[in-house]
Design a protein around this motif. Structure first.
Motif, PDB file in Angstrom:
ATOM      1  N   MET A   1      -4.481  30.858   7.477  1.00  0.00           N
ATOM      2  CA  MET A   1      -5.420  29.765   7.268  1.00  0.00           C
ATOM      3  C   MET A   1      -6.790  30.075   7.874  1.00  0.00           C
ATOM      4  N   LYS A   2      -6.796  30.779   9.033  1.00  0.00           N
ATOM      5  CA  LYS A   2      -8.073  31.156   9.656  1.00  0.00           C
ATOM      6  C   LYS A   2      -8.867  32.086   8.741  1.00  0.00           C
ATOM      7  N   GLY A 100      -7.494  26.154  -2.964  1.00  0.00           N
ATOM      8  CA  GLY A 100      -6.597  26.869  -2.070  1.00  0.00           C
ATOM      9  C   GLY A 100      -7.317  27.777  -1.095  1.00  0.00           C
ATOM     10  N   ALA A 101      -8.529  28.213  -1.490  1.00  0.00           N
ATOM     11  CA  ALA A 101      -9.328  29.080  -0.613  1.00  0.00           C
ATOM     12  C   ALA A 101     -10.371  28.283   0.174  1.00  0.00           C
ATOM     13  N   ASP A 290      -2.520  21.032   2.740  1.00  0.00           N
ATOM     14  CA  ASP A 290      -2.644  19.963   3.733  1.00  0.00           C
ATOM     15  C   ASP A 290      -1.681  20.208   4.894  1.00  0.00           C
ATOM     16  N   GLU A 291      -2.204  20.168   6.108  1.00  0.00           N
ATOM     17  CA  GLU A 291      -1.398  20.466   7.301  1.00  0.00           C
ATOM     18  C   GLU A 291      -0.268  19.455   7.498  1.00  0.00           C
ATOM     19  N   ILE A 292      -0.493  18.217   7.087  1.00  0.00           N
ATOM     20  CA  ILE A 292       0.536  17.185   7.240  1.00  0.00           C
ATOM     21  C   ILE A 292       1.719  17.460   6.311  1.00  0.00           C
ATOM     22  N   ILE A 293       1.416  17.862   5.065  1.00  0.00           N
ATOM     23  CA  ILE A 293       2.479  18.205   4.108  1.00  0.00           C
ATOM     24  C   ILE A 293       3.209  19.458   4.577  1.00  0.00           C
ATOM     25  N   GLU A 294       2.457  20.449   5.036  1.00  0.00           N
ATOM     26  CA  GLU A 294       3.082  21.690   5.512  1.00  0.00           C
ATOM     27  C   GLU A 294       4.041  21.415   6.687  1.00  0.00           C
ATOM     28  N   LYS A 295       3.589  20.587   7.632  1.00  0.00           N
ATOM     29  CA  LYS A 295       4.409  20.309   8.818  1.00  0.00           C
ATOM     30  C   LYS A 295       5.634  19.469   8.474  1.00  0.00           C
ATOM     31  N   GLY A 396      -7.060  18.655  -4.930  1.00  0.00           N
ATOM     32  CA  GLY A 396      -8.250  19.454  -5.217  1.00  0.00           C
ATOM     33  C   GLY A 396      -9.375  19.266  -4.217  1.00  0.00           C
ATOM     34  N   ASP A 397      -9.552  18.040  -3.734  1.00  0.00           N
ATOM     35  CA  ASP A 397     -10.631  17.722  -2.797  1.00  0.00           C
ATOM     36  C   ASP A 397     -10.020  17.073  -1.562  1.00  0.00           C
ATOM     37  N   TYR A 398      -9.910  17.849  -0.494  1.00  0.00           N
ATOM     38  CA  TYR A 398      -9.212  17.382   0.702  1.00  0.00           C
ATOM     39  C   TYR A 398      -9.943  16.246   1.407  1.00  0.00           C
ATOM     40  N   SER A 399     -11.226  16.082   1.117  1.00  0.00           N
ATOM     41  CA  SER A 399     -11.977  14.998   1.750  1.00  0.00           C
ATOM     42  C   SER A 399     -11.525  13.634   1.227  1.00  0.00           C
ATOM     43  N   ASN A 400     -10.800  13.629   0.096  1.00  0.00           N
ATOM     44  CA  ASN A 400     -10.287  12.365  -0.448  1.00  0.00           C
ATOM     45  C   ASN A 400      -8.962  11.951   0.188  1.00  0.00           C
ATOM     46  N   ASN A 401      -8.410  12.782   1.048  1.00  0.00           N
ATOM     47  CA  ASN A 401      -7.145  12.466   1.705  1.00  0.00           C
ATOM     48  C   ASN A 401      -7.389  11.830   3.072  1.00  0.00           C
ATOM     49  N   SER A 402      -6.839  10.654   3.254  1.00  0.00           N
ATOM     50  CA  SER A 402      -6.918   9.993   4.556  1.00  0.00           C
ATOM     51  C   SER A 402      -5.811  10.563   5.437  1.00  0.00           C
ATOM     52  N   LYS A 403      -6.193  11.390   6.410  1.00  0.00           N
ATOM     53  CA  LYS A 403      -5.206  12.084   7.238  1.00  0.00           C
ATOM     54  C   LYS A 403      -4.277  11.103   7.954  1.00  0.00           C
ATOM     55  N   GLY A 404      -4.869  10.055   8.510  1.00  0.00           N
ATOM     56  CA  GLY A 404      -4.061   9.095   9.255  1.00  0.00           C
ATOM     57  C   GLY A 404      -3.064   8.385   8.362  1.00  0.00           C
TER      58      GLY A 404
END
Length: 422
Positions: A1-2, A100-101, A290-295, A396-404
């Motif tokens: 990811m880095k 993805g990138a 998404d880190e939440i889905i991965e975890k 597609g656009d991670y800014s549309n995901n509310s992490k909380g």
């Protein structure tokens, strides 16, 4: 990811120079393909490394050879293109690769600055942003269908006008009938004539029959995999499922698709019978970065992800002796065509076959068909006593995901599943 985030910063700085940014993307694709070939990820099964290589290779061939490529959408009958040896440039797949990138932001910002609505499908916005920036090469052919996606026709018409290139639109009727099968069959034959003229190639019907035969063999292997998946613990991740879309849509009929399912069956044979894991089937696209889905899904030892619905859509055999009519039926009988009840019944049957303990239905940003059918689908699954989560999000656009909100809802749903039948 880095590494991805470092690449994202480099790419974003170069984006104002589209030729340079495009070359950077090509180098990144080539490097990734090289690493997968010579230094495969040992955590992946052999088949999964192959699926990532296929998605990269198919994109590279199309992007580097635009005069022998066709820009198409996910439902286009690529069997015809394979028979012509024309490279399909998979619009949604390329957009997903950009996401993805972590390079989606500059594309989306460009699209919105040029008047594309914020509420539009993020995958379409990514590709349209590239078109506005003269990033993507002009392919010799542009083709799409009217299937399922409301944004699709408008997007491809816009691309066609910006690239000054004609668009071939396959009109897929809503109702299933013999008359409509004939209507699509005539369009397919007309499409072949257009491709012959445009690419100056003679169509070989026997080659199409061979491709259909190979597709049917792949479908047999796919059915074998589904029957095994119903009883096995088998590591599936959100990323591998999104990459699998390449094979299960534009790749059908190719030798790579058949070889993938041969390897996939061998891989799953090496895994044990399922015991205590909770089995989740995912409807629509999945936020694969998404880190939440991965975890909570990918790395959760108590969860078996069964896959996403689009990867199970092409499992009906096609008439090899009458390939035009066979392809017409494949398009008309698509699970996303017609009354939504058809899709619901299919999803119920598939979920029962896979022994799903829970369903997550993601309402993808800007996707009307996923938004419109979610509540109806949930009511039907409640009748089966299968827990059902409706999740708002964006692949597609991670800014549309509310992490909380995403974290709270996913974790609460999984907690409910874990308490089931204790």
């Amino acid at each position: 990811m880095k590494i991805k985030k470092i690449y994202s910063k480099i790419f974003s700085k170069q984006y104002s120079n589209p030729k340079k940014a495009f070359q950077t993307m090509i180098y990144a694709f080539q490097l990734n393909k090289y690493l997968l070939t010579y230094f495969p990820n040992n955590k992946n099964q052999n088949s999964m490394n192959d699926i990532y290589k296929y998605s990269l290779n198919s994109s590279l061939k199309a992007l580097k050879n635009p005069l022998n490529s066709a820009l198409i959408n996910v439902f286009f009958p690529c069997e015809i293109l394979h028979a012509f040896n024309i490279n399909p440039l998979f619009m949604e797949g390329i957009a997903a690769s950009m996401a993805g990138a972590y390079t989606e932001k500059v594309f989306i910002e460009t699209a919105e600055k040029n008047g594309i609505p914020e509420s539009y499908c993020s995958f379409h916005k990514i590709f349209l942003g590239g078109i506005e920036n003269n990033f993507f090469p002009k392919t010799k052919f542009i083709g799409t269908t009217t299937l399922a996606c409301d944004a699709n026709v408008n997007t491809f018409r816009y691309i066609s006008s910006k690239m000054n290139n004609s668009l071939y639109l396959l009109d897929i009727p809503y109702e299933i009938s013999e008359e409509n099968i004939t209507y699509i069959e005539l369009q397919i034959k007309e499409l072949i004539t257009e491709l012959e003229k445009l690419f100056n190639k003679k169509f070989n019907e026997n080659k199409l029959k061979e491709i259909i035969k190979q597709e049917n063999e792949t479908i047999t292997l796919q059915k074998q995999y589904i029957s095994k998946l119903a009883i096995k613990d088998f590591p599936i991740t959100s990323g591998s499922e999104m990459a699998k879309i390449f094979i299960n849509t534009i790749g059908m009929g190719t030798k790579e698709a058949k070889e993938f399912y041969i390897k996939l069956n061998k891989d799953i044979d090496n895994y044990p019978i399922s015991k205590n894991k909770k089995r989740i089937f995912w409807i629509n696209l999945i936020p694969f970065n998404d880190e939440i889905i991965e975890k909570n899904i990918d790395m959760n030892s108590n969860i078996q992800l069964l896959g996403i619905d689009i990867n199970f859509m092409n499992t009906e055999y096609i008439d090899e002796e009458n390939p035009y009519r066979g392809l017409a039926k494949k398009l008309l009988y698509n699970k996303l065509n017609g009354n939504y009840s058809r899709r619901i019944e299919w999803l119920k049957d598939l979920s029962i076959q896979l022994k799903a303990n829970g369903i997550i239905n993601m309402c993808q940003w800007g996707c009307k068909q996923s938004l419109g059918g979610a509540l109806i689908t949930k009511k039907e699954f409640e009748k089966l006593n299968i827990p059902f989560l409706i999740l708002d999000g964006d692949s597609g656009d991670y800014s549309n995901n509310s992490k909380g909100q995403l974290k709270t809802r996913v974790e609460a749903f999984l907690e409910i599943l874990m308490k089931e039948n204790l």
